[in-house]
Scaffold this active site. Structure first.
Site, PDB file in Angstrom:
ATOM      1  N   PHE A   1      13.986   3.969 -18.366  1.00 30.80           N
ATOM      2  CA  PHE A   1      13.085   4.717 -19.245  1.00 30.80           C
ATOM      3  C   PHE A   1      13.882   5.582 -20.222  1.00 30.80           C
ATOM      4  O   PHE A   1      14.150   5.183 -21.340  1.00 30.80           O
ATOM      5  CB  PHE A   1      12.101   5.563 -18.429  1.00 30.80           C
ATOM      6  CG  PHE A   1      11.165   4.750 -17.587  1.00 30.80           C
ATOM      7  CD1 PHE A   1      10.210   3.939 -18.165  1.00 30.80           C
ATOM      8  CD2 PHE A   1      11.244   4.780 -16.202  1.00 30.80           C
ATOM      9  CE1 PHE A   1       9.348   3.173 -17.395  1.00 30.80           C
ATOM     10  CE2 PHE A   1      10.389   4.025 -15.418  1.00 30.80           C
ATOM     11  CZ  PHE A   1       9.440   3.223 -16.015  1.00 30.80           C
ATOM     12  N   CYS A   2      14.251   6.762 -19.806  1.00 30.75           N
ATOM     13  CA  CYS A   2      14.841   7.737 -20.723  1.00 30.75           C
ATOM     14  C   CYS A   2      16.274   7.409 -21.126  1.00 30.75           C
ATOM     15  O   CYS A   2      16.663   7.666 -22.260  1.00 30.75           O
ATOM     16  CB  CYS A   2      14.731   9.131 -20.129  1.00 30.75           C
ATOM     17  SG  CYS A   2      12.997   9.564 -19.802  1.00 30.75           S
ATOM     18  N   ILE A   3      17.063   6.832 -20.224  1.00 25.35           N
ATOM     19  CA  ILE A   3      18.429   6.438 -20.599  1.00 25.35           C
ATOM     20  C   ILE A   3      18.358   5.314 -21.633  1.00 25.35           C
ATOM     21  O   ILE A   3      18.942   5.409 -22.720  1.00 25.35           O
ATOM     22  CB  ILE A   3      19.248   6.006 -19.354  1.00 25.35           C
ATOM     23  CG1 ILE A   3      19.423   7.173 -18.380  1.00 25.35           C
ATOM     24  CG2 ILE A   3      20.587   5.407 -19.769  1.00 25.35           C
ATOM     25  CD1 ILE A   3      20.284   8.317 -18.855  1.00 25.35           C
TER      26      ILE A   3
ATOM     27  N   THR B   1      16.713   6.548 -25.055  1.00 30.25           N
ATOM     28  CA  THR B   1      17.555   7.488 -25.792  1.00 30.25           C
ATOM     29  C   THR B   1      18.792   6.802 -26.363  1.00 30.25           C
ATOM     30  O   THR B   1      19.192   7.088 -27.495  1.00 30.25           O
ATOM     31  CB  THR B   1      17.930   8.680 -24.896  1.00 30.25           C
ATOM     32  OG1 THR B   1      16.718   9.351 -24.513  1.00 30.25           O
ATOM     33  CG2 THR B   1      18.842   9.656 -25.616  1.00 30.25           C
TER      34      THR B   1
END
Length: 174
Positions: A115-117, A120
């Site tokens: 998700f966030c890794i 981003t």
């Protein structure tokens, strides 16, 4: 040589929730080593905290929202900021902070890998940053479809080349 370190979502509610991240102690130790190297080099450290809406378990300021107590961050000198989406850039001033600090190359570590890794890393490249992804400094939990180890291996392979320079954390220099 990397210009800054970005740590994503290493918070009590995620790190120490009912489902434990894959190899969480090793990943925490690895991230803390990156923090120490960035500090010794005088490079900025950014810490993203996923923030839920008021009343949620991870609303800003709640016990579960706090960075994990053993994560070696210091709110008095590191740049802690809230985010509410998988991208650390959407709805935050991270891009402006990085550009003001003349950051060209950004090291990204933390959780959750898929998700966030992932998000981003991709957005950072779109914004013109070079991204270093330490393959051993991000983690996630098992899902019904895949074990965490497979998710991490997949994202390390998928992001390499077009989006990130993949290295071992020991090979990251600030």
């Amino acid at each position: 040589m990397a210009d800054a370190l970005l740590i994503i979502d290493m918070q009590t509610g995620l790190y120490d929730g009912p489902e434990k991240p894959f190899e969480r102690e090793r990943v925490l130790h690895t991230i803390n080593q990156l923090i120490q190297r960035a500090r010794r080099a005088g490079k900025p450290i950014y810490v993203a905290c996923h923030t839920g809406p008021a009343g949620s378990p991870i609303e800003a300021g709640s016990p579960l929202w706090q960075p994990w107590h053993a994560l070696d961050v210091d709110a008095s000198r590191d740049h802690l900021f809230n985010k509410s989406r998988p991208s650390c850039f959407l709805g935050t001033d991270l891009e402006q902070h990085l550009k003001a600090a003349h950051v060209d190359e950004l090291v990204i570590a933390g959780m959750k890998t898929q998700f966030c890794i992932d998000t981003t890393c991709r957005v950072a490249v779109e914004l013109g940053f070079s991204v270093v992804l330490p393959q051993d400094a991000h983690t996630c939990m098992d899902t019904p479809a895949l074990k965490a180890e497979a998710i991490i291996e997949h994202h390390n392979a998928t992001l390499t080349g077009a989006f990130v320079k993949r290295v071992k954390a020991a090979e990251v220099f600030f």
